[in-house]
Design a protein around this motif. Structure first.
Motif, PDB file in Angstrom:
ATOM      1  N   ASN A  84      35.287  18.379 -12.790  1.00  0.00           N
ATOM      2  CA  ASN A  84      35.993  18.109 -11.529  1.00  0.00           C
ATOM      3  C   ASN A  84      35.194  18.688 -10.367  1.00  0.00           C
ATOM      4  OD1 ASN A  84      37.970  16.891 -13.009  1.00  0.00           O
ATOM      5  ND2 ASN A  84      39.331  18.642 -12.979  1.00  0.00           N
ATOM      6  N   VAL A  85      34.306  17.862  -9.835  1.00  0.00           N
ATOM      7  CA  VAL A  85      33.444  18.278  -8.737  1.00  0.00           C
ATOM      8  C   VAL A  85      33.441  17.200  -7.659  1.00  0.00           C
ATOM      9  CG1 VAL A  85      31.878  19.786 -10.031  1.00  0.00           C
ATOM     10  CG2 VAL A  85      31.412  17.345  -9.932  1.00  0.00           C
ATOM     11  N   ASP A  86      33.177  17.636  -6.438  1.00  0.00           N
ATOM     12  CA  ASP A  86      32.889  16.714  -5.350  1.00  0.00           C
ATOM     13  C   ASP A  86      31.378  16.545  -5.327  1.00  0.00           C
ATOM     14  OD1 ASP A  86      35.526  16.500  -4.664  1.00  0.00           O
ATOM     15  OD2 ASP A  86      35.415  17.923  -2.999  1.00  0.00           O
ATOM     16  N   ILE A  87      30.905  15.316  -5.305  1.00  0.00           N
ATOM     17  CA  ILE A  87      29.478  15.020  -5.419  1.00  0.00           C
ATOM     18  C   ILE A  87      29.032  14.229  -4.198  1.00  0.00           C
ATOM     19  CG2 ILE A  87      27.737  13.769  -6.752  1.00  0.00           C
ATOM     20  CD1 ILE A  87      29.680  14.097  -9.176  1.00  0.00           C
ATOM     21  N   ILE A  88      27.883  14.621  -3.654  1.00  0.00           N
ATOM     22  CA  ILE A  88      27.241  13.839  -2.604  1.00  0.00           C
ATOM     23  C   ILE A  88      25.867  13.450  -3.116  1.00  0.00           C
ATOM     24  CG2 ILE A  88      26.326  13.819  -0.262  1.00  0.00           C
ATOM     25  CD1 ILE A  88      28.444  15.878   0.480  1.00  0.00           C
ATOM     26  N   VAL A  89      25.579  12.151  -3.079  1.00  0.00           N
ATOM     27  CA  VAL A  89      24.257  11.653  -3.458  1.00  0.00           C
ATOM     28  C   VAL A  89      23.532  11.316  -2.167  1.00  0.00           C
ATOM     29  CG1 VAL A  89      22.961   9.902  -4.715  1.00  0.00           C
ATOM     30  CG2 VAL A  89      25.141  10.719  -5.617  1.00  0.00           C
ATOM     31  N   VAL A  90      22.371  11.945  -1.970  1.00  0.00           N
ATOM     32  CA  VAL A  90      21.579  11.746  -0.765  1.00  0.00           C
ATOM     33  C   VAL A  90      20.293  11.025  -1.146  1.00  0.00           C
ATOM     34  CG1 VAL A  90      20.444  12.871   1.188  1.00  0.00           C
ATOM     35  CG2 VAL A  90      22.501  13.895   0.182  1.00  0.00           C
ATOM     36  N   ALA A  91      20.059   9.861  -0.532  1.00  0.00           N
ATOM     37  CA  ALA A  91      18.843   9.101  -0.781  1.00  0.00           C
ATOM     38  C   ALA A  91      17.703   9.685   0.049  1.00  0.00           C
ATOM     39  CB  ALA A  91      19.057   7.640  -0.427  1.00  0.00           C
ATOM     40  N   LYS A  92      16.507   9.691  -0.554  1.00  0.00           N
ATOM     41  CA  LYS A  92      15.334  10.219   0.138  1.00  0.00           C
ATOM     42  C   LYS A  92      14.292   9.106   0.292  1.00  0.00           C
ATOM     43  CE  LYS A  92      14.511  13.859  -2.596  1.00  0.00           C
ATOM     44  NZ  LYS A  92      14.290  15.218  -3.130  1.00  0.00           N
ATOM     45  N   GLN A  93      13.214   9.436   0.965  1.00  0.00           N
ATOM     46  CA  GLN A  93      12.137   8.482   1.220  1.00  0.00           C
ATOM     47  C   GLN A  93      11.636   7.888  -0.093  1.00  0.00           C
ATOM     48  OE1 GLN A  93      11.336   8.235   4.614  1.00  0.00           O
ATOM     49  NE2 GLN A  93      10.402   6.323   3.994  1.00  0.00           N
ATOM     50  N   GLY A  94      11.427   6.585  -0.127  1.00  0.00           N
ATOM     51  CA  GLY A  94      10.883   5.922  -1.303  1.00  0.00           C
ATOM     52  C   GLY A  94      11.918   5.263  -2.192  1.00  0.00           C
ATOM     53  N   ILE A  95      13.187   5.548  -1.983  1.00  0.00           N
ATOM     54  CA  ILE A  95      14.233   4.954  -2.830  1.00  0.00           C
ATOM     55  C   ILE A  95      14.301   3.440  -2.638  1.00  0.00           C
ATOM     56  CG2 ILE A  95      16.120   5.342  -1.203  1.00  0.00           C
ATOM     57  CD1 ILE A  95      16.944   6.018  -4.676  1.00  0.00           C
ATOM     58  N   GLY A  96      13.989   2.957  -1.463  1.00  0.00           N
ATOM     59  CA  GLY A  96      14.055   1.523  -1.173  1.00  0.00           C
ATOM     60  C   GLY A  96      13.077   0.696  -1.986  1.00  0.00           C
ATOM     61  N   GLN A  97      11.989   1.304  -2.461  1.00  0.00           N
ATOM     62  CA  GLN A  97      10.992   0.580  -3.240  1.00  0.00           C
ATOM     63  C   GLN A  97      11.353   0.501  -4.729  1.00  0.00           C
ATOM     64  OE1 GLN A  97       9.809   2.956  -0.768  1.00  0.00           O
ATOM     65  NE2 GLN A  97       9.764   1.119   0.488  1.00  0.00           N
ATOM     66  N   LEU A  98      12.338   1.280  -5.173  1.00  0.00           N
ATOM     67  CA  LEU A  98      12.716   1.275  -6.588  1.00  0.00           C
ATOM     68  C   LEU A  98      13.631   0.101  -6.903  1.00  0.00           C
ATOM     69  CD1 LEU A  98      13.515   5.056  -7.202  1.00  0.00           C
ATOM     70  CD2 LEU A  98      11.401   3.841  -7.683  1.00  0.00           C
ATOM     71  N   ASP A  99      13.499  -0.426  -8.120  1.00  0.00           N
ATOM     72  CA  ASP A  99      14.432  -1.467  -8.564  1.00  0.00           C
ATOM     73  C   ASP A  99      15.690  -0.798  -9.128  1.00  0.00           C
ATOM     74  OD1 ASP A  99      13.331  -0.455 -10.895  1.00  0.00           O
ATOM     75  OD2 ASP A  99      13.088  -2.403 -11.854  1.00  0.00           O
ATOM     76  N   ASN A 100      16.702  -1.609  -9.414  1.00  0.00           N
ATOM     77  CA  ASN A 100      17.991  -1.075  -9.874  1.00  0.00           C
ATOM     78  C   ASN A 100      17.859  -0.274 -11.162  1.00  0.00           C
ATOM     79  OD1 ASN A 100      18.915  -2.460  -7.701  1.00  0.00           O
ATOM     80  ND2 ASN A 100      20.217  -3.868  -8.836  1.00  0.00           N
ATOM     81  N   ALA A 101      17.043  -0.739 -12.105  1.00  0.00           N
ATOM     82  CA  ALA A 101      16.881  -0.038 -13.384  1.00  0.00           C
ATOM     83  C   ALA A 101      16.297   1.360 -13.167  1.00  0.00           C
ATOM     84  CB  ALA A 101      16.000  -0.847 -14.322  1.00  0.00           C
ATOM     85  N   SER A 102      15.341   1.487 -12.267  1.00  0.00           N
ATOM     86  CA  SER A 102      14.730   2.792 -11.980  1.00  0.00           C
ATOM     87  C   SER A 102      15.739   3.742 -11.333  1.00  0.00           C
ATOM     88  CB  SER A 102      13.518   2.637 -11.057  1.00  0.00           C
ATOM     89  OG  SER A 102      12.547   1.817 -11.655  1.00  0.00           O
ATOM     90  N   ILE A 103      16.560   3.206 -10.448  1.00  0.00           N
ATOM     91  CA  ILE A 103      17.581   4.031  -9.802  1.00  0.00           C
ATOM     92  C   ILE A 103      18.577   4.519 -10.846  1.00  0.00           C
ATOM     93  CG2 ILE A 103      19.488   4.025  -8.135  1.00  0.00           C
ATOM     94  CD1 ILE A 103      17.822   2.019  -6.472  1.00  0.00           C
ATOM     95  N   HIS A 104      19.019   3.618 -11.724  1.00  0.00           N
ATOM     96  CA  HIS A 104      19.964   4.009 -12.781  1.00  0.00           C
ATOM     97  C   HIS A 104      19.354   5.057 -13.705  1.00  0.00           C
ATOM     98  CE1 HIS A 104      23.571   1.581 -12.306  1.00  0.00           C
ATOM     99  NE2 HIS A 104      22.800   0.589 -11.892  1.00  0.00           N
ATOM    100  N   GLU A 105      18.070   4.913 -14.016  1.00  0.00           N
ATOM    101  CA  GLU A 105      17.388   5.878 -14.885  1.00  0.00           C
ATOM    102  C   GLU A 105      17.350   7.264 -14.232  1.00  0.00           C
ATOM    103  OE1 GLU A 105      12.865   6.456 -16.428  1.00  0.00           O
ATOM    104  OE2 GLU A 105      13.687   4.418 -16.538  1.00  0.00           O
ATOM    105  N   GLN A 106      16.992   7.319 -12.957  1.00  0.00           N
ATOM    106  CA  GLN A 106      16.964   8.609 -12.247  1.00  0.00           C
ATOM    107  C   GLN A 106      18.357   9.228 -12.191  1.00  0.00           C
ATOM    108  OE1 GLN A 106      15.172   8.973  -8.445  1.00  0.00           O
ATOM    109  NE2 GLN A 106      13.138   8.438  -9.195  1.00  0.00           N
ATOM    110  N   LEU A 107      19.369   8.409 -11.904  1.00  0.00           N
ATOM    111  CA  LEU A 107      20.736   8.923 -11.832  1.00  0.00           C
ATOM    112  C   LEU A 107      21.207   9.434 -13.184  1.00  0.00           C
ATOM    113  CD1 LEU A 107      22.276   6.286  -9.434  1.00  0.00           C
ATOM    114  CD2 LEU A 107      22.159   8.743  -9.011  1.00  0.00           C
ATOM    115  N   HIS A 108      20.827   8.748 -14.264  1.00  0.00           N
ATOM    116  CA  HIS A 108      21.200   9.198 -15.613  1.00  0.00           C
ATOM    117  C   HIS A 108      20.686  10.617 -15.861  1.00  0.00           C
ATOM    118  CE1 HIS A 108      21.870   9.168 -19.920  1.00  0.00           C
ATOM    119  NE2 HIS A 108      20.583   9.438 -20.104  1.00  0.00           N
TER     120      HIS A 108
END
Length: 119
Positions: A84-108
């Motif tokens: 039970n936590v409050d979570i903030i995900v902050v995008a940084k430089q370079g995230i726009g160049q990643l595809d969805n699979a790469s983003i999901h992998e990093q988040l995992h």
């Protein structure tokens, strides 16, 4: 929470500046090159999510929205494993160049790191 969230209800979101400030004050971080996850224990019965994808880091709205959809979907899949936590995900430089699979992998990886740090 024993089952996966079926959607992203209002109770699962951080909505007000006060809620975001609460997390930023004493955050437990999990960091990758393109994403930072900040978390803080809450009094709610489930984890809640806030997302920031700055226009300065990702110029086009369609790309910011795609990134936010990926983050929400990943959160929905992993929410049952999170404390039970409050979570903030902050995008940084370079995230726009990643595809969805790469983003999901990093988040995992980041969700796993966050669970370990919150124990």
């Amino acid at each position: 929470m024993s089952e996966q969230l079926k959607c992203f209800p209002r109770e699962s979101r951080l909505l007000t500046p006060r809620q975001f400030t609460f997390v930023f004050e004493k955050a437990i971080p999990a960091v990758s090159p393109t994403l930072t996850i900040l978390a803080r224990f809450n009094e709610a019965s489930s984890p809640r999510l806030g997302i920031t994808v700055p226009k300065k880091k990702v110029k086009l709205a369609v790309h910011r929205n795609r990134i936010k959809r990926c983050i929400r979907e990943s959160f929905r899949l992993y929410a049952h494993q999170l404390p039970n936590v409050d979570i903030i995900v902050v995008a940084k430089q370079g995230i726009g160049q990643l595809d969805n699979a790469s983003i999901h992998e990093q988040l995992h990886k980041l969700w796993g790191r966050l669970v370990k740090r919150c124990q």
